[in-house]
Motif scaffolding. Sequence first.
Motif, PDB file in Angstrom:
ATOM      1  N   LEU A  72      -0.064  20.121  25.036  1.00 51.62           N
ATOM      2  CA  LEU A  72      -0.717  18.847  25.331  1.00 51.62           C
ATOM      3  C   LEU A  72      -1.855  18.490  24.135  1.00 51.62           C
ATOM      4  N   ILE A  73      -2.430  19.483  23.436  1.00 57.83           N
ATOM      5  CA  ILE A  73      -3.149  19.100  22.258  1.00 57.83           C
ATOM      6  C   ILE A  73      -2.129  18.592  21.133  1.00 57.83           C
ATOM      7  N   GLN A  74      -0.998  19.266  21.040  1.00 56.52           N
ATOM      8  CA  GLN A  74      -0.171  18.938  19.995  1.00 56.52           C
ATOM      9  C   GLN A  74       0.331  17.509  20.197  1.00 56.52           C
ATOM     10  N   PHE A  75       0.669  17.085  21.374  1.00 52.75           N
ATOM     11  CA  PHE A  75       1.068  15.689  21.695  1.00 52.75           C
ATOM     12  C   PHE A  75       0.085  14.697  21.683  1.00 52.75           C
ATOM     13  N   LYS A  76      -1.075  14.868  22.230  1.00 55.87           N
ATOM     14  CA  LYS A  76      -2.202  13.919  21.837  1.00 55.87           C
ATOM     15  C   LYS A  76      -2.509  13.662  20.419  1.00 55.87           C
ATOM     16  N   LYS A  77      -2.502  14.725  19.514  1.00 60.72           N
ATOM     17  CA  LYS A  77      -2.652  14.496  18.191  1.00 60.72           C
ATOM     18  C   LYS A  77      -1.605  13.597  17.576  1.00 60.72           C
ATOM     19  N   ASP A  78      -0.499  13.714  18.128  1.00 62.76           N
ATOM     20  CA  ASP A  78       0.782  12.910  17.678  1.00 62.76           C
ATOM     21  C   ASP A  78       0.845  11.440  17.960  1.00 62.76           C
ATOM     22  N   ASN A  79       0.575  11.439  19.335  1.00 58.64           N
ATOM     23  CA  ASN A  79       0.495  10.282  20.153  1.00 58.64           C
ATOM     24  C   ASN A  79      -0.552   9.839  20.966  1.00 58.64           C
ATOM     25  N   LYS A  80      -1.443   9.070  20.169  1.00 55.94           N
ATOM     26  CA  LYS A  80      -2.793   8.463  20.751  1.00 55.94           C
ATOM     27  C   LYS A  80      -2.746   7.391  21.761  1.00 55.94           C
ATOM     28  N   ASN A  81      -1.536   6.645  21.938  1.00 52.29           N
ATOM     29  CA  ASN A  81      -1.229   5.833  22.323  1.00 52.29           C
ATOM     30  C   ASN A  81      -0.670   6.212  23.898  1.00 52.29           C
ATOM     31  N   TYR A  82      -0.200   7.223  24.278  1.00 52.81           N
ATOM     32  CA  TYR A  82      -0.302   7.518  25.619  1.00 52.81           C
ATOM     33  C   TYR A  82      -1.174   8.351  26.491  1.00 52.81           C
ATOM     34  N   ASP A  83      -1.121   8.271  27.746  1.00 52.38           N
ATOM     35  CA  ASP A  83      -2.027   9.164  28.552  1.00 52.38           C
ATOM     36  C   ASP A  83      -1.493  10.517  28.709  1.00 52.38           C
ATOM     37  N   ALA A  84      -2.040  11.462  28.739  1.00 54.05           N
ATOM     38  CA  ALA A  84      -1.147  12.737  29.152  1.00 54.05           C
ATOM     39  C   ALA A  84      -2.064  13.757  29.753  1.00 54.05           C
ATOM     40  N   THR A  85      -1.667  14.642  30.686  1.00 50.93           N
ATOM     41  CA  THR A  85      -2.187  15.609  31.484  1.00 50.93           C
ATOM     42  C   THR A  85      -1.573  16.471  31.764  1.00 50.93           C
ATOM     43  N   LYS A  92       2.741  21.926  34.113  1.00 54.49           N
ATOM     44  CA  LYS A  92       3.915  20.767  33.744  1.00 54.49           C
ATOM     45  C   LYS A  92       2.730  19.859  32.810  1.00 54.49           C
ATOM     46  N   VAL A  93       3.353  19.534  31.680  1.00 53.18           N
ATOM     47  CA  VAL A  93       2.548  18.436  30.866  1.00 53.18           C
ATOM     48  C   VAL A  93       3.297  17.027  31.295  1.00 53.18           C
ATOM     49  N   TRP A  94       2.585  16.188  31.814  1.00 51.23           N
ATOM     50  CA  TRP A  94       3.109  14.767  32.219  1.00 51.23           C
ATOM     51  C   TRP A  94       2.367  13.715  31.048  1.00 51.23           C
ATOM     52  N   VAL A  95       3.201  12.917  30.729  1.00 53.43           N
ATOM     53  CA  VAL A  95       2.760  11.607  29.717  1.00 53.43           C
ATOM     54  C   VAL A  95       3.204  10.503  30.317  1.00 53.43           C
ATOM     55  N   GLY A  96       2.201   9.308  29.892  1.00 58.94           N
ATOM     56  CA  GLY A  96       2.639   8.049  30.134  1.00 58.94           C
ATOM     57  C   GLY A  96       2.409   7.603  31.691  1.00 58.94           C
ATOM     58  N   ASN A  97       2.413   6.528  31.850  1.00 62.10           N
ATOM     59  CA  ASN A  97       1.946   5.774  33.267  1.00 62.10           C
ATOM     60  C   ASN A  97       2.815   4.477  33.220  1.00 62.10           C
ATOM     61  N   PHE A  98       3.857   4.654  33.403  1.00 60.64           N
ATOM     62  CA  PHE A  98       4.979   3.339  33.242  1.00 60.64           C
ATOM     63  C   PHE A  98       5.285   2.644  34.383  1.00 60.64           C
ATOM     64  N   LYS A  99       5.092   1.180  34.318  1.00 62.66           N
ATOM     65  CA  LYS A  99       5.244   0.446  35.592  1.00 62.66           C
ATOM     66  C   LYS A  99       6.630   0.556  36.126  1.00 62.66           C
ATOM     67  N   THR A 100       7.453   0.306  35.181  1.00 67.63           N
ATOM     68  CA  THR A 100       8.823   0.143  35.448  1.00 67.63           C
ATOM     69  C   THR A 100       9.746   1.393  34.860  1.00 67.63           C
ATOM     70  N   ARG A 101      11.020   1.602  35.419  1.00 66.96           N
ATOM     71  CA  ARG A 101      11.847   2.390  35.204  1.00 66.96           C
ATOM     72  C   ARG A 101      12.497   2.210  33.754  1.00 66.96           C
ATOM     73  N   ILE A 102      12.656   1.116  33.302  1.00 67.34           N
ATOM     74  CA  ILE A 102      13.448   0.755  32.063  1.00 67.34           C
ATOM     75  C   ILE A 102      12.269   1.137  30.896  1.00 67.34           C
ATOM     76  N   GLU A 103      10.961   0.772  31.333  1.00 70.36           N
ATOM     77  CA  GLU A 103      10.005   1.105  30.212  1.00 70.36           C
ATOM     78  C   GLU A 103       9.898   2.621  30.002  1.00 70.36           C
ATOM     79  N   ALA A 104      10.142   3.341  31.270  1.00 71.65           N
ATOM     80  CA  ALA A 104       9.811   4.640  31.099  1.00 71.65           C
ATOM     81  C   ALA A 104      11.190   5.341  30.407  1.00 71.65           C
ATOM     82  N   GLU A 105      12.191   4.719  30.502  1.00 73.69           N
ATOM     83  CA  GLU A 105      13.479   5.460  30.020  1.00 73.69           C
ATOM     84  C   GLU A 105      13.690   5.124  28.597  1.00 73.69           C
TER      85      GLU A 105
END
Length: 129
Positions: A74-87, A96-109
Amino acid sequence: MKFLTKKHILKSSIFILFFFSLNPVIAQSVSVNQDPKFEQLLNEKRKINASITINNRYKIQIFNGTSEESKKTLIQFKKDNKNYDATIVFSTPIYKVWVGNFKTRIEAERNLAALKKKYPNSILIKPNK
């Protein structure tokens, strides 16, 4: 060494009983005064916590494993990707480390394809209630 006589033991016993009978048990009552806004604030916090992991949006799971490894990921991911939510989410017995909060499946894929380059075990998920 001096032996105690029956008379001496009797005197000691009476003294001990008398001493403890002078200390009455005092009943105490505690009253808690709670600010009425506290309950309101607590309800708001519950709503926010419920929306963090369980909602109608897609997420990407980039890691599952032990607590320490998930924290490092999680720490490494947040360093590299500041534009994603992660928890980190705990689901017995793994973290588990979950990232993102995507409205559509296409955006998530689309984001999944980009994340798979660095995190090859990433999967797309939609948390259930």
